[in-house]
Motif scaffolding. Sequence first.
Motif, mmCIF file in Angstrom:
data_model
loop_
_atom_site.group_PDB
_atom_site.id
_atom_site.type_symbol
_atom_site.label_atom_id
_atom_site.label_comp_id
_atom_site.label_asym_id
_atom_site.label_seq_id
_atom_site.Cartn_x
_atom_site.Cartn_y
_atom_site.Cartn_z
ATOM 1 N N GLU A 1 13.496 4.899 -11.382
ATOM 2 C CA GLU A 1 12.540 4.655 -11.729
ATOM 3 C C GLU A 1 11.645 3.495 -11.258
ATOM 4 O O GLU A 1 11.625 2.775 -10.745
ATOM 5 N N GLY A 2 10.287 4.074 -11.327
ATOM 6 C CA GLY A 2 9.777 2.957 -10.500
ATOM 7 C C GLY A 2 7.949 3.691 -10.688
ATOM 8 O O GLY A 2 7.683 5.485 -10.880
ATOM 9 N N ALA A 3 6.559 2.944 -10.724
ATOM 10 C CA ALA A 3 5.565 3.405 -10.561
ATOM 11 C C ALA A 3 5.047 4.952 -9.148
ATOM 12 O O ALA A 3 5.535 4.695 -8.376
ATOM 13 N N GLY A 4 5.031 5.795 -9.888
ATOM 14 C CA GLY A 4 4.918 7.076 -9.298
ATOM 15 C C GLY A 4 4.956 8.314 -9.772
ATOM 16 O O GLY A 4 5.463 9.393 -8.395
ATOM 17 N N ILE A 5 6.768 8.178 -9.618
ATOM 18 C CA ILE A 5 7.500 8.815 -9.437
ATOM 19 C C ILE A 5 7.422 10.213 -10.257
ATOM 20 O O ILE A 5 8.484 11.053 -9.591
ATOM 21 N N ILE B 1 -2.014 8.818 -11.772
ATOM 22 C CA ILE B 1 -2.428 9.015 -13.222
ATOM 23 C C ILE B 1 -3.700 9.871 -13.055
ATOM 24 O O ILE B 1 -3.021 10.897 -13.869
ATOM 25 N N THR B 2 -4.290 9.828 -12.345
ATOM 26 C CA THR B 2 -5.343 10.856 -12.048
ATOM 27 C C THR B 2 -4.926 12.300 -11.503
ATOM 28 O O THR B 2 -5.177 12.764 -11.950
ATOM 29 N N ARG B 3 -4.029 12.275 -10.356
ATOM 30 C CA ARG B 3 -3.362 13.805 -9.834
ATOM 31 C C ARG B 3 -2.799 14.295 -10.416
ATOM 32 O O ARG B 3 -2.410 15.172 -10.050
ATOM 33 N N ASP C 1 0.887 -1.188 -0.223
ATOM 34 C CA ASP C 1 -0.100 -0.060 0.148
ATOM 35 C C ASP C 1 1.265 1.301 0.489
ATOM 36 O O ASP C 1 0.597 2.573 0.349
ATOM 37 N N GLY C 2 2.452 1.402 -0.625
ATOM 38 C CA GLY C 2 2.777 2.045 -0.275
ATOM 39 C C GLY C 2 3.664 3.094 -1.672
ATOM 40 O O GLY C 2 4.540 3.513 -1.165
ATOM 41 N N LEU C 3 3.120 2.923 -2.547
ATOM 42 C CA LEU C 3 2.949 3.365 -3.901
ATOM 43 C C LEU C 3 3.212 5.461 -3.457
ATOM 44 O O LEU C 3 4.809 5.417 -4.150
ATOM 45 N N ASP C 4 2.667 6.000 -2.653
ATOM 46 C CA ASP C 4 2.682 7.427 -2.180
ATOM 47 C C ASP C 4 3.768 7.470 -1.526
ATOM 48 O O ASP C 4 4.351 7.916 -1.310
ATOM 49 N N ASP C 5 3.567 6.811 -0.608
ATOM 50 C CA ASP C 5 4.609 6.571 0.473
ATOM 51 C C ASP C 5 6.494 6.150 -0.354
ATOM 52 O O ASP C 5 7.245 7.229 0.421
ATOM 53 N N GLY C 6 6.148 5.768 -0.833
ATOM 54 C CA GLY C 6 7.820 5.495 -1.438
ATOM 55 C C GLY C 6 8.000 6.921 -2.429
ATOM 56 O O GLY C 6 9.292 6.731 -2.592
ATOM 57 N N VAL C 7 7.146 7.072 -3.045
ATOM 58 C CA VAL C 7 7.348 8.310 -4.348
ATOM 59 C C VAL C 7 8.147 9.368 -3.288
ATOM 60 O O VAL C 7 8.512 10.261 -2.864
ATOM 61 N N TRP D 1 -2.694 -2.862 -6.177
ATOM 62 C CA TRP D 1 -0.974 -1.667 -7.055
ATOM 63 C C TRP D 1 -1.819 -1.040 -7.791
ATOM 64 O O TRP D 1 -1.611 -0.034 -7.743
ATOM 65 N N ALA D 2 -3.208 -1.395 -8.874
ATOM 66 C CA ALA D 2 -3.095 -0.802 -10.011
ATOM 67 C C ALA D 2 -3.818 0.016 -9.185
ATOM 68 O O ALA D 2 -4.092 1.193 -9.907
ATOM 69 N N ARG D 3 -4.631 0.109 -8.219
ATOM 70 C CA ARG D 3 -5.909 1.034 -7.393
ATOM 71 C C ARG D 3 -4.709 2.372 -7.361
ATOM 72 O O ARG D 3 -5.190 3.886 -7.475
ATOM 73 N N GLN D 4 -3.283 1.899 -7.037
ATOM 74 C CA GLN D 4 -2.517 3.503 -6.205
ATOM 75 C C GLN D 4 -1.611 3.702 -7.365
ATOM 76 O O GLN D 4 -2.028 4.585 -7.492
#
Length: 167
Positions: A98-102, A151-153, A48-54, A143-146
């Motif tokens: 590299e990473g989703a959300g960066i 992408i929306t934001r 659940d950490g995509l945003d926290d990782g970024v 993960w896809a929801r994050q």
Amino acid sequence: MSATNPVVLIDGCSGAGKTSLARSLVARWPLTGRVQLVALDSVYPGWDGLDDGVDLAREQILVPHARGLIGVWQRWDWDAGAPAEAHAVDPSLPLVVEGAGILTPVTARLSDVRVWVDSPASSRKARALQRDGDAYRPHWERWARQEDRHITRDQPSRLATHVFAVP
């Protein structure tokens, strides 16, 4: 930022080809010397950490690099569910993250080259599950929801200096 220590951000959803592109870029780097590569898969604090990782990458890697300071980040141990060893980032060297959300409006200002890797969901899922198998399968939708929120934001494709389509 200067030509000797540029920052490249590579974003895209899981399975799009970010890691392959990043490794290829580092292997073919046009300048002499070492290039640092940080994969956010080593930074995200759990499923659940995509945003926290970024946020961690921005605060511990990108901001110090931009200020000419050594950045220090901790690898996330997925098995233990806890932070592990620390890694330093040298501000005098080029950096690829590299990473989703960066790619966000804030991180875009801390980078020189911004890449969005686009790929159809069915292709991405097949590649990701082939790569990570049953360890990832139960977390794909979560993960896809994050990624969708990001992408929306943040509209990373609009922030990108380069967009690559991967079938």
